[in-house]
Design an enzyme around this catalytic site. Structure first.
Site, PDB file in Angstrom:
ATOM      1  N   LYS A  13      13.218  60.541  19.417  1.00 22.87           N
ATOM      2  CA  LYS A  13      14.439  61.263  19.822  1.00 22.87           C
ATOM      3  C   LYS A  13      14.375  61.643  21.306  1.00 22.87           C
ATOM      4  O   LYS A  13      15.310  61.389  22.060  1.00 22.87           O
ATOM      5  CB  LYS A  13      14.629  62.538  18.976  1.00 22.87           C
ATOM      6  CG  LYS A  13      14.636  62.298  17.472  1.00 22.87           C
ATOM      7  CD  LYS A  13      14.779  63.575  16.689  1.00 22.87           C
ATOM      8  CE  LYS A  13      13.628  64.545  16.818  1.00 22.87           C
ATOM      9  NZ  LYS A  13      12.365  64.124  16.191  1.00 22.87           N
ATOM     10  N   ARG A  88      18.609  71.121  12.230  1.00 21.74           N
ATOM     11  CA  ARG A  88      17.481  70.749  11.381  1.00 21.74           C
ATOM     12  C   ARG A  88      17.611  71.291   9.973  1.00 21.74           C
ATOM     13  O   ARG A  88      16.735  71.029   9.142  1.00 21.74           O
ATOM     14  CB  ARG A  88      16.205  71.325  11.977  1.00 21.74           C
ATOM     15  CG  ARG A  88      15.400  70.358  12.817  1.00 21.74           C
ATOM     16  CD  ARG A  88      14.250  71.165  13.385  1.00 21.74           C
ATOM     17  NE  ARG A  88      13.071  70.400  13.622  1.00 21.74           N
ATOM     18  CZ  ARG A  88      12.755  69.872  14.802  1.00 21.74           C
ATOM     19  NH1 ARG A  88      13.552  69.986  15.821  1.00 21.74           N
ATOM     20  NH2 ARG A  88      11.621  69.236  14.947  1.00 21.74           N
ATOM     21  N   ARG A 127       0.542  61.021  22.198  1.00 17.86           N
ATOM     22  CA  ARG A 127       1.579  61.370  23.180  1.00 17.86           C
ATOM     23  C   ARG A 127       1.061  62.348  24.240  1.00 17.86           C
ATOM     24  O   ARG A 127       0.332  63.275  23.943  1.00 17.86           O
ATOM     25  CB  ARG A 127       2.744  62.010  22.420  1.00 17.86           C
ATOM     26  CG  ARG A 127       3.751  62.695  23.295  1.00 17.86           C
ATOM     27  CD  ARG A 127       4.975  63.102  22.533  1.00 17.86           C
ATOM     28  NE  ARG A 127       4.728  64.082  21.495  1.00 17.86           N
ATOM     29  CZ  ARG A 127       5.666  64.519  20.668  1.00 17.86           C
ATOM     30  NH1 ARG A 127       6.883  64.040  20.743  1.00 17.86           N
ATOM     31  NH2 ARG A 127       5.384  65.410  19.757  1.00 17.86           N
ATOM     32  N   ARG A 161       0.846  68.543  23.653  1.00 20.12           N
ATOM     33  CA  ARG A 161       1.387  69.683  22.924  1.00 20.12           C
ATOM     34  C   ARG A 161       0.372  70.209  21.913  1.00 20.12           C
ATOM     35  O   ARG A 161      -0.289  69.417  21.238  1.00 20.12           O
ATOM     36  CB  ARG A 161       2.663  69.255  22.186  1.00 20.12           C
ATOM     37  CG  ARG A 161       3.881  69.288  23.071  1.00 20.12           C
ATOM     38  CD  ARG A 161       5.084  68.634  22.465  1.00 20.12           C
ATOM     39  NE  ARG A 161       5.383  68.948  21.080  1.00 20.12           N
ATOM     40  CZ  ARG A 161       6.447  68.490  20.424  1.00 20.12           C
ATOM     41  NH1 ARG A 161       7.319  67.715  21.052  1.00 20.12           N
ATOM     42  NH2 ARG A 161       6.649  68.796  19.168  1.00 20.12           N
ATOM     43  N   ARG A 172       5.081  69.127   9.808  1.00 19.18           N
ATOM     44  CA  ARG A 172       6.403  68.909  10.432  1.00 19.18           C
ATOM     45  C   ARG A 172       7.180  67.822   9.689  1.00 19.18           C
ATOM     46  O   ARG A 172       8.399  67.910   9.511  1.00 19.18           O
ATOM     47  CB  ARG A 172       6.226  68.535  11.917  1.00 19.18           C
ATOM     48  CG  ARG A 172       5.892  69.748  12.775  1.00 19.18           C
ATOM     49  CD  ARG A 172       5.185  69.409  14.065  1.00 19.18           C
ATOM     50  NE  ARG A 172       5.895  68.493  14.929  1.00 19.18           N
ATOM     51  CZ  ARG A 172       5.322  67.828  15.941  1.00 19.18           C
ATOM     52  NH1 ARG A 172       4.034  67.990  16.203  1.00 19.18           N
ATOM     53  NH2 ARG A 172       6.029  67.026  16.682  1.00 19.18           N
TER      54      ARG A 172
HETATM   55  P1  AP5 Z   1       9.149  61.147  21.158  1.00 16.97           P
HETATM   56  O1  AP5 Z   1      10.353  60.548  21.802  1.00 16.97           O
HETATM   57  O2  AP5 Z   1       8.446  62.237  21.906  1.00 16.97           O
HETATM   58  O3  AP5 Z   1       9.505  61.601  19.664  1.00 16.97           O
HETATM   59  P2  AP5 Z   1      10.432  62.757  19.126  1.00 16.97           P
HETATM   60  O4  AP5 Z   1      11.268  62.186  18.032  1.00 16.97           O
HETATM   61  O5  AP5 Z   1      11.168  63.454  20.257  1.00 16.97           O
HETATM   62  O6  AP5 Z   1       9.321  63.677  18.473  1.00 16.97           O
HETATM   63  P3  AP5 Z   1       8.981  65.209  18.569  1.00 16.97           P
HETATM   64  O7  AP5 Z   1       7.583  65.365  18.088  1.00 16.97           O
HETATM   65  O8  AP5 Z   1       9.288  65.788  19.923  1.00 16.97           O
HETATM   66  O9  AP5 Z   1       9.960  65.766  17.539  1.00 16.97           O
HETATM   67  P4  AP5 Z   1       9.827  67.009  16.726  1.00 16.97           P
HETATM   68  O10 AP5 Z   1      11.134  66.982  16.061  1.00 16.97           O
HETATM   69  O11 AP5 Z   1       8.672  67.161  15.827  1.00 16.97           O
HETATM   70  O12 AP5 Z   1       9.519  68.138  17.825  1.00 16.97           O
HETATM   71  P5  AP5 Z   1      10.438  69.233  18.526  1.00 16.97           P
HETATM   72  O13 AP5 Z   1       9.963  69.393  19.898  1.00 16.97           O
HETATM   73  O14 AP5 Z   1      11.873  68.961  18.274  1.00 16.97           O
HETATM   74  O15 AP5 Z   1       8.126  59.968  20.835  1.00 16.97           O
HETATM   75  C1  AP5 Z   1       6.826  60.238  20.333  1.00 16.97           C
HETATM   76  C2  AP5 Z   1       5.815  59.290  20.996  1.00 16.97           C
HETATM   77  O16 AP5 Z   1       6.071  57.962  20.574  1.00 16.97           O
HETATM   78  C3  AP5 Z   1       5.889  59.288  22.527  1.00 16.97           C
HETATM   79  O17 AP5 Z   1       4.577  59.224  23.059  1.00 16.97           O
HETATM   80  C4  AP5 Z   1       6.683  58.016  22.871  1.00 16.97           C
HETATM   81  O18 AP5 Z   1       6.233  57.454  24.104  1.00 16.97           O
HETATM   82  C5  AP5 Z   1       6.344  57.111  21.699  1.00 16.97           C
HETATM   83  N1  AP5 Z   1       7.489  56.278  21.316  1.00 16.97           N
HETATM   84  C6  AP5 Z   1       8.808  56.636  21.253  1.00 16.97           C
HETATM   85  N2  AP5 Z   1       9.569  55.601  20.869  1.00 16.97           N
HETATM   86  C7  AP5 Z   1       8.715  54.550  20.642  1.00 16.97           C
HETATM   87  C8  AP5 Z   1       8.887  53.188  20.207  1.00 16.97           C
HETATM   88  N3  AP5 Z   1      10.098  52.687  19.918  1.00 16.97           N
HETATM   89  N4  AP5 Z   1       7.788  52.425  20.090  1.00 16.97           N
HETATM   90  C9  AP5 Z   1       6.533  52.920  20.387  1.00 16.97           C
HETATM   91  N5  AP5 Z   1       6.317  54.182  20.809  1.00 16.97           N
HETATM   92  C10 AP5 Z   1       7.383  54.994  20.921  1.00 16.97           C
HETATM   93  O19 AP5 Z   1      10.061  70.522  17.669  1.00 16.97           O
HETATM   94  C11 AP5 Z   1       8.798  71.142  17.746  1.00 16.97           C
HETATM   95  C12 AP5 Z   1       8.809  72.424  16.929  1.00 16.97           C
HETATM   96  O20 AP5 Z   1       9.793  73.348  17.456  1.00 16.97           O
HETATM   97  C13 AP5 Z   1       9.202  72.268  15.456  1.00 16.97           C
HETATM   98  O21 AP5 Z   1       8.086  71.912  14.654  1.00 16.97           O
HETATM   99  C14 AP5 Z   1       9.732  73.676  15.147  1.00 16.97           C
HETATM  100  O22 AP5 Z   1       8.678  74.607  14.970  1.00 16.97           O
HETATM  101  C15 AP5 Z   1      10.468  74.055  16.420  1.00 16.97           C
HETATM  102  N6  AP5 Z   1      11.882  73.651  16.413  1.00 16.97           N
HETATM  103  C16 AP5 Z   1      12.471  72.760  17.273  1.00 16.97           C
HETATM  104  N7  AP5 Z   1      13.788  72.634  16.993  1.00 16.97           N
HETATM  105  C17 AP5 Z   1      14.028  73.437  15.927  1.00 16.97           C
HETATM  106  C18 AP5 Z   1      15.186  73.710  15.148  1.00 16.97           C
HETATM  107  N8  AP5 Z   1      16.363  73.111  15.406  1.00 16.97           N
HETATM  108  N9  AP5 Z   1      15.072  74.571  14.109  1.00 16.97           N
HETATM  109  C19 AP5 Z   1      13.913  75.194  13.842  1.00 16.97           C
HETATM  110  N10 AP5 Z   1      12.757  74.977  14.526  1.00 16.97           N
HETATM  111  C20 AP5 Z   1      12.821  74.101  15.556  1.00 16.97           C
END
Ligand code: AP5
Length: 218
Positions: A13, A88, A127, A161, A172
């Site tokens: 994402k 979410r 990552r 992270r 997660r």
């Molecule tokens: P990346 O693009 O970073 O993946 P992502 O989908 O953004 O994953 P996240 O881990 O950031 O999502 P998340 O939803 O767990 O975390 P968030 O920060 O929202 O890609 C990952 C890796 O793969 C990278 O190294 C990239 O280079 C590689 N990659 C990407 N595409 C690729 C491909 N096609 N092929 C190969 N490699 C690839 O949330 C963190 C925490 O915050 C949550 O656990 C929660 O505690 C809190 N939080 C955030 N939002 C909310 C909400 N709305 N409600 C409640 N709590 C929340």
């Protein structure tokens, strides 16, 4: 145009949102990034979120919907928005409807990145990001072109992270399955859901998303 990028942790994402920011001038609203900034700054929201995030649990709905509302208020109404990691839960999905309609915005697309969960642990634990500009990298899939130097800002410091360890990633993912995947039917009923193979090469994923936004058939 307002869109949601949906998918489990590591689906890509953030990677794809950054590309849309660069290619289309849209604004990325990542609740994860905003919460991490709040944790770093030690704000009341950050203090509330820190332990939950480190455990891989969700932060309360009213907290994240509050920060999304504030972020939307700071934008001109014609600025395109990518919601990354929000909504979410069902409650967040309903809050987003209200936040958008109060601001004369509509939701145009929900793009689900379909991925093989088994591959995601490797994606996430490999990552890292530039500590200066936030550009994302991966130990196996996307190393900086010059070892130890950010491609974008030429910074030399990188960070990982605290929630990117295998145990937290599995929590997660379980949260995603239990609370986030069930919001898809809300948007399917509106006929605005498209699916993209998130296991494809990053470039191919970007092209598939562009085709959806441009209304071109796959
Ligand atoms: P990346 O693009 O970073 O993946 P992502 O989908 O953004 O994953 P996240 O881990 O950031 O999502 P998340 O939803 O767990 O975390 P968030 O920060 O929202 O890609 C990952 C890796 O793969 C990278 O190294 C990239 O280079 C590689 N990659 C990407 N595409 C690729 C491909 N096609 N092929 C190969 N490699 C690839 O949330 C963190 C925490 O915050 C949550 O656990 C929660 O505690 C809190 N939080 C955030 N939002 C909310 C909400 N709305 N409600 C409640 N709590 C929340």
């Amino acid at each position: 145009m307002n869109i949601i990028l949906l998918g489990p942790p590591g689906a890509g994402k953030g990677t794809q949102a950054t590309r849309l920011v660069d290619s289309r001038g849209m604004v990325q609203l990542s609740t994860g990034d905003m919460l991490r900034a709040a944790v770093k700054a030690g704000t009341p929201v950050g203090l509330q979120a820190k332990a939950l995030m480190e455990a891989g649990a969700l932060v309360p709905d009213e907290v994240v919907s509050g920060i999304i509302g504030e972020a939307l208020d700071a934008l001109a109404v014609d600025t395109g928005v990518i919601f990354d990691g929000y909504p979410r839960t069902q409650a967040q999905a309903h809050s987003l409807d209200a936040l958008l309609s109060d601001r004369q915005r509509t939701l145009d697309h929900v793009i689900e990145l379909e991925v093989d969960e088994n591959a995601l642990v490797e994606r996430i634990t490999g990552r890292f990001t530039c500590a200066t500009c936030g550009e994302g990298y991966h130990d196996s899939f996307k190393q900086p072109k010059v070892q130890g130097e950010c491609d974008k800002c030429h910074g030399h410091e990188f960070k990982r992270r605290p929630d990117d360890n295998e145990e937290t990633v599995r929590t997660r993912m379980a949260e995603y399955r239990a609370k986030t995947a069930p919001i898809l039917p809300i948007y399917e009923a509106r006929n605005i859901v498209s699916r993209v193979d998130g296991m494809a090469d990053m470039e191919e994923v970007a092209m598939a998303i562009a085709a959806i936004l441009d209304g071109k058939p796959a």
